[in-house]
Design an enzyme around this catalytic site. Structure first.
Site, PDB file in Angstrom:
ATOM      1  CG  HIS A 355     -49.921 -21.076  -7.389  1.00 14.25           C
ATOM      2  ND1 HIS A 355     -50.295 -19.758  -7.502  1.00 14.25           N
ATOM      3  CD2 HIS A 355     -50.280 -21.663  -8.557  1.00 14.25           C
ATOM      4  CE1 HIS A 355     -50.841 -19.561  -8.680  1.00 14.25           C
ATOM      5  NE2 HIS A 355     -50.844 -20.700  -9.347  1.00 14.25           N
ATOM      6  CB  ALA A 356     -54.610 -23.837  -6.907  1.00 14.51           C
ATOM      7  CG  HIS A 385     -58.152 -23.125 -13.204  1.00 13.21           C
ATOM      8  ND1 HIS A 385     -58.029 -22.382 -14.354  1.00 13.21           N
ATOM      9  CD2 HIS A 385     -56.925 -23.664 -12.975  1.00 13.21           C
ATOM     10  CE1 HIS A 385     -56.783 -22.466 -14.791  1.00 13.21           C
ATOM     11  NE2 HIS A 385     -56.089 -23.231 -13.974  1.00 13.21           N
ATOM     12  CD  GLU A 386     -55.751 -25.850 -10.004  1.00 14.73           C
ATOM     13  OE1 GLU A 386     -55.158 -26.776 -10.586  1.00 14.73           O
ATOM     14  OE2 GLU A 386     -55.400 -24.665 -10.113  1.00 14.73           O
ATOM     15  CG  HIS A 389     -55.436 -28.159 -14.894  1.00 12.66           C
ATOM     16  ND1 HIS A 389     -55.013 -27.750 -16.122  1.00 12.66           N
ATOM     17  CD2 HIS A 389     -55.291 -27.071 -14.080  1.00 12.66           C
ATOM     18  CE1 HIS A 389     -54.615 -26.483 -16.068  1.00 12.66           C
ATOM     19  NE2 HIS A 389     -54.788 -26.043 -14.840  1.00 12.66           N
ATOM     20  CD  GLU A 413     -53.319 -23.506 -16.951  1.00 17.06           C
ATOM     21  OE1 GLU A 413     -54.155 -23.293 -16.067  1.00 17.06           O
ATOM     22  OE2 GLU A 413     -52.317 -24.237 -16.792  1.00 17.06           O
ATOM     23  CG  HIS A 513     -47.294 -18.880 -12.776  1.00 22.69           C
ATOM     24  ND1 HIS A 513     -48.075 -18.252 -11.833  1.00 22.69           N
ATOM     25  CD2 HIS A 513     -48.034 -19.905 -13.245  1.00 22.69           C
ATOM     26  CE1 HIS A 513     -49.230 -18.859 -11.728  1.00 22.69           C
ATOM     27  NE2 HIS A 513     -49.246 -19.867 -12.572  1.00 22.69           N
ATOM     28  CE1 TYR A 523     -52.596 -20.647 -15.574  1.00 22.11           C
ATOM     29  CE2 TYR A 523     -50.443 -19.610 -15.765  1.00 22.11           C
ATOM     30  CZ  TYR A 523     -51.243 -20.621 -15.278  1.00 22.11           C
ATOM     31  OH  TYR A 523     -50.696 -21.604 -14.487  1.00 22.11           O
TER      32      TYR A 523
HETATM   33  O1  X8Z Z   1     -51.902 -20.498 -11.711  1.00 17.56           O
HETATM   34  C1  X8Z Z   1     -53.092 -20.531 -11.955  1.00 17.56           C
HETATM   35  C2  X8Z Z   1     -53.898 -21.756 -11.560  1.00 17.56           C
HETATM   36  C3  X8Z Z   1     -53.099 -23.001 -11.550  1.00 17.56           C
HETATM   37  S1  X8Z Z   1     -52.656 -23.534 -13.125  1.00 17.56           S
HETATM   38  C4  X8Z Z   1     -54.474 -21.551 -10.181  1.00 17.56           C
HETATM   39  N1  X8Z Z   1     -53.700 -19.466 -12.522  1.00 17.56           N
HETATM   40  C5  X8Z Z   1     -52.972 -18.254 -12.874  1.00 17.56           C
HETATM   41  C6  X8Z Z   1     -52.512 -17.496 -11.656  1.00 17.56           C
HETATM   42  O2  X8Z Z   1     -52.993 -17.793 -10.548  1.00 17.56           O
HETATM   43  O3  X8Z Z   1     -51.683 -16.601 -11.779  1.00 17.56           O
HETATM   44  C7  X8Z Z   1     -55.097 -19.393 -12.909  1.00 17.56           C
HETATM   45  C8  X8Z Z   1     -55.298 -18.004 -13.425  1.00 17.56           C
HETATM   46  C9  X8Z Z   1     -53.938 -17.433 -13.671  1.00 17.56           C
HETATM   47 ZN    ZN Z   2     -54.273 -24.150 -14.249  1.00 20.48          ZN
END
Ligand code: X8Z
Ligand code: ZN
Length: 616
Positions: A355-356, A385-386, A389, A413, A513, A523
């Site tokens: 997960h990024a 997105h990354e 950060h 975010e 998450h 988010y």
């Molecule tokens: O978790 C993330 C990022 C890392 S902070 C890739 N996002 C959420 C997800 O993937 O569920 C970005 C959008 C929503």
């Molecule tokens: Zn993020």
């Protein structure tokens, strides 16, 4: 904090008391030197500054341990990460508790804000009991590791297994309903073994939160927004209500189109959409079913995934595009160590958390991303997105440690996503990725693509923490975890599982998450804020015309404005940070609604003409 992932440990936390005690930026008179209150204030200063230094040092250690664990998941690295996490969590809980001794003491505004951030620094506090602290740390590390190791093995353990990256690819590309169903069920099985540990984690975190004076962990999490925790929940609902009509129109159109593509008996005319048909394992963003939509595509329309693949762009090349955008705004290039230490592709021989995420390991210059990049449009966007950060982390690097965070977590975010909104066809032409910009007649098609990602996400962004808040408060007990999850998913998203789910399952555990314990409201906020930032930066750049055609690429004035806000870190309540960039102190869904206004009209026309029902 060093990584956005562990930001909850020592985050850009700001709360209600910040507004009440620190009088929101007004100067609190500092007592004259030498008096008793002055000595008390000096004592507070020493205490708080020592605490922030200690937490900073411990945070760097925990961050390194976490980095190693997530890049090389084994029992040993999990233990190392758990140990370091335990030390920092125990310390931040202790400092958070002790900081209350200074409540009511008149402090200079900067110090008062630090006190508040210190009080909130424990994102998931452990109770004051070494055994419980150890147990909590073990659970947190093991859930994180389990998610990272998560796989679906269609032919049993000995056969070929699909990790999350492979799963995402399959869900995005397959149109075979049976395969999609098997994959969906297979992936969701990773949640079940987490259930008991999750329930225990909730108990331990709640005990810790209560010792700090919060009703439960949810109340602590909602306290991070410079307003009373209950007001924050209402604020989210207010924003959602503003955007619900747009979501309903999109939902109706997509459901109608999926009915056309798949069998009518699979997709109901009036009911929720089956969750495995939306191109995403969590049905959170629907951009992967764009190709199934009949929107008017002009001959000049393009497929960025195809272009990137045809050009043989590699993972680093993808990241370079993102970095170049920030450089064009006046930001300094990323440090050499970024390119040496980041993880860009999934290693073949070990388990990693794919997960990024973005990291600032030493809170100085050691910026990194960790991501299993696939060469496709979606990852192009996630890279922006990354990097958002990382550029934020660097912009607030010179703030004192407690202010090294974002104005609120939604800001963190939103930054990279704001930049990604400027990845318009005009921009892609400018950097030579496409030759012809589609004419204005292609705008609806472009907006639909954007909406499938941005608008489709809104209810999911909202409900993940609604579920956790219910779990933390005890309103939802372990025996109802899964039922409550699907009630919210149906209520807000209008999606439903195709197969029966029971309390033997733990479907929230299949979403990163939840086991990684990263709050999610951020988010939802980011989806709103990024359009507000985009609108403001386009204005700063003097770009008029429709927002979806605006790109701030190369505009130094917009870059300066953005950097000004980023460099404030968490030093001021978020309302003030928002004001410096957007000229308003409130989160405002009109920027998003305006951006999609032409699409909303079109969707309503289409739904009417095609007889698509709205709602479920
Ligand atoms: O978790 C993330 C990022 C890392 S902070 C890739 N996002 C959420 C997800 O993937 O569920 C970005 C959008 C929503
Ligand atoms: Zn993020």
């Amino acid at each position: 904090m060093r990584s956005t992932k562990v930001a909850i440990v020592l985050g850009a936390a700001v709360l209600l008391i910040a507004a009440q005690v620190a009088s929101r930026g007004q100067t609190t008179p500092t007592p004259s030197e030498g008096s008793k209150p002055a000595r008390a204030a000096e004592g507070a200063r020493k205490y708080i500054e020592n605490a922030e230094k200690d937490l900073f040092d411990l945070g760097v250690k925990a961050s390194r341990a976490s980095w190693v664990e997530e890049n090389f998941i084994t029992e040993d690295t999990e233990q190392i990460a758990a140990d370091a996490g335990e030390v920092v969590n125990t310390a931040s809980t202790k400092y958070a508790k002790e900081a209350h001794q200074f409540d009511g003491l008149k402090l200079a505004p900067e110090l008062a804000r630090k006190r508040l951030l210190l009080e909130l620094s424990a994102g998931f506090p452990a109770p004051d009991d070494p055994k419980a602290q150890k147990e909590l740390a073990q659970i947190l590390a093991s859930l994180d590791g389990d998610y990272g190791k998560g796989k679906w093995c269609p032919d049993g353990e000995r056969g070929k297994c699909l990790d999350v990256t492979a799963m995402e690819k399959l869900m995005a590309e397959s149109r075979d309903v049976d395969e999609l169903k098997r994959a969906w069920v297979g992936w969701h099985a990773i949640g079940a073994p987490m259930r008991q540990r999750y329930a225990r984690m909730v108990e331990l975190g709640n005990a810790g939160a209560r010792e700090l004076g919060y009703a439960d962990v949810g109340a602590l999490w909602r306290s991070n927004y410079d307003m009373p925790p209950d007001d924050f929940a209402k604020e989210e609902d207010r924003l959602w209500e503003q955007l619900k009509p747009l979501y309903l129109s999109l939902h109706a159109y997509v459901r109608g189109q999926l009915r056309k593509k798949y069998r009518n008996d699979l997709v109901p005319a009036n009911g929720p959409i089956p969750a495995h048909l939306l191109g995403n394992i969590w049905a959170q963003e629907w951009n992967n079913v764009y190709s199934l939509m009949d929107s008017p595509k002009p001959p000049e329309s393009y497929d960025l995934t195809k272009i990137l693949q045809e050009r043989k762009t590699d993972a680093r090349g993808m990241v370079k595009y993102g970095e170049n955008f920030f450089i064009s705004l006046g930001f300094a290039p990323l440090p050499t160590t970024f390119w040496e230490r980041s993880l860009f592709t999934k290693p073949a021989d070990r388990d990693v958390v794919c997960h990024a995420s973005a990291w600032d390991v030493d809170s100085k210059e050691d910026l990194r991303i960790k991501m299993c990049i696939q060469i496709r449009e979606e990852d192009f966007r996630v890279i922006h997105h990354e990097l958002g950060h990382n550029f934020y982390q660097r912009a607030y690097m010179n703030q004192p440690p407690l202010f090294q965070g974002s104005a609120n977590d939604g800001f963190h975010e939103a930054v990279g996503d704001t930049i990604a909104l400027s990845v318009t066809p005009e921009y892609l032409k400018k950097i030579g990725l496409i030759e012809t910009v589609p004419p204005a007649s292609g705008d609806i098609d472009y907006l639909l693509q954007q909406a499938l990602e941005k608008v489709a996400f809104l209810p999911f962004g909202l409900l993940v923490d609604k579920w956790r808040w219910e779990v933390f408060s005890g309103q939802v007990k372990p025996e109802n975890y899964n039922r409550a999850w699907w009630e919210l998913r149906t209520k807000y998203q209008g999606v439903a599982p195709l197969v029966e789910r029971t309390e033997a399952d733990f479907d929230p555990g299949a979403k990163y998450h939840v086991p990684a314990n990263v709050p999610y409201a951020r988010y939802f906020l980011a989806r709103i804020l990024q359009f507000q930032f985009h609108r403001a930066l386009c204005k700063e750049a003097g770009i008029t015309g429709p927002l979806h055609r605006c790109s701030i690429y190369g505009n130094r004035a917009a870059g300066e404005k953005l950097n000004g806000m980023l460099s404030m870190g968490a030093s001021k309540p978020w309302q003030e940070a928002l004001e410096t960039i957007a000229g308003q102190k409130q989160m405002d869904a009109t920027a998003l609604a305006d951006y999609f206004a032409p699409l909303k009209t079109w969707l309503d026309e289409q739904n009417k003409a095609k007889g698509y029902a709205v709602g479920w």
